[in-house]
Design an enzyme around this catalytic site. Sequence first.
Site, PDB file in Angstrom:
ATOM      1  CG  ASP A   1      -6.285   1.195  -3.392  1.00 25.83           C
ATOM      2  OD1 ASP A   1      -6.475   2.381  -3.291  1.00 25.83           O
ATOM      3  OD2 ASP A   1      -6.357   0.442  -1.824  1.00 25.83           O
TER       4      ASP A   1
ATOM      5  CE1 TYR B   1     -14.185   1.751  -0.829  1.00 25.10           C
ATOM      6  CE2 TYR B   1     -14.992   3.868   0.672  1.00 25.10           C
ATOM      7  CZ  TYR B   1     -14.165   2.911  -0.120  1.00 25.10           C
ATOM      8  OH  TYR B   1     -14.157   4.202  -0.957  1.00 25.10           O
TER       9      TYR B   1
END
Lengths: 245, 245
Positions: A53, A111
Amino acid sequence: MKNYMITVAYDGTRYKGWQVQKSTEDTIQGKLQKVLESMCGHPVEVIGSGRTDAGVHARSQVANFHIDDNFTENELMDGLNHYLPGDIAVTSIAQVDDRFHSRYNAKKKTYIYRINTSEQSNVFEHRFVYEYGAPLDEKLMVRGAKLLLGTHDFKSFCGNKKMKKSTVRTIYDINIEKIGSEIRIKYTGDGFLQNMIRILTGTLIEIGRGDRTYESVTDILNTLDREVAGYTAPPQGLILEEVEY
Amino acid sequence: MKNYMITVAYDGTRYKGWQVQKSTEDTIQGKLQKVLESMCGHPVEVIGSGRTDAGVHARSQVANFHIDDNFTENELMDGLNHYLPGDIAVTSIAQVDDRFHSRYNAKKKTYIYRINTSEQSNVFEHRFVYEYGAPLDEKLMVRGAKLLLGTHDFKSFCGNKKMKKSTVRTIYDINIEKIGSEIRIKYTGDGFLQNMIRILTGTLIEIGRGDRTYESVTDILNTLDREVAGYTAPPQGLILEEVEY
């Protein structure tokens, strides 16, 4: 045409994410393609292991591209790093089998989401942490995280309401560490839906501050409704740490 | 009035330096004064141990100020950190003797200048390093640095050509370390003139790339002329590391 695999590190702060958009150059993919095209003299598609993103960072995003060239691997890497802006760097390069595809072949992604719970901001890394600024009970967050492990339909944690493909994913591990006043959540899974880690993190924060019980995680999973999960934590705390093949 | 000593960390990237300027708020001192004034309800002068240039950072700048208040030390620190922007943080606070003055009483200062010699930029710290992007012979730089140690008139290394006060300073140590592709120069002295460390660094870089001999340092010192020294290295690589009393 030769197929190259690269690993890319970036500070995503000033970019509109990984993926090229119409009429904008301000994406990581766009910056890489522009440099490669000017080096090779033909259009190049840089295929990422997945999108990140706007505002999300990567320590080791993996990508591949096919080019027609006479460069050595070192020349390609030096050329890329010479022309790329200071917030994007190619950290490794290797010529790979023609069939290698960074997205289709990815097996596991890790992540890390970083939350600063102190009023005192992390001056030297404030671009890479969520300055939450209030205490959180990480023990409750650990309990909530346990209920998220395994294979589930994560529709409630998907930011794309029009998602037509399967929303079933497997989370192998969620490790929550407290380092000083920072809470660091490390997620490993076979893949993650759009905004999924940021919604998981927002939900765990709501558990950690006592706004919902850790057991509510099971209800959220069962309801298959984005509206019942927590808020979407902001992008700056998130970094794509590793992609495994 | 109580006298407080604080240590302050800042990412100087978006500031016009430490010192308040007319008609601008974009200074570290200005930001601190504004928060203290709104907390205390009276004008406050925050006295720094010294100025840092626009774009220069600090891990431990020291400052002091006199205020009339009923706050505890913790309340003051939390209040400051709550209202300060994310790129400035107060890392310690202590009430001190009324006569303590952060500039007059400073005995020793340590600065670090970081140079990345690789084409591959330091993505996560590119705001804090000089992306030089080419190799340097640090052994020659070490030899040049040795000639700078001790007490000298550093007029040739002073950015302020109208400087009327003494330009004699003592450098206790210059430590040059190579960490991967980064060269890190740590300067310790009793005080430094305007731009002095950046000019010292520019001169050492010119030695490291072979544009001048390391022995030329002695001539530069003797000439007492800014024009004969090297260029002024950019501010982003410089950080005020420590001030000792």
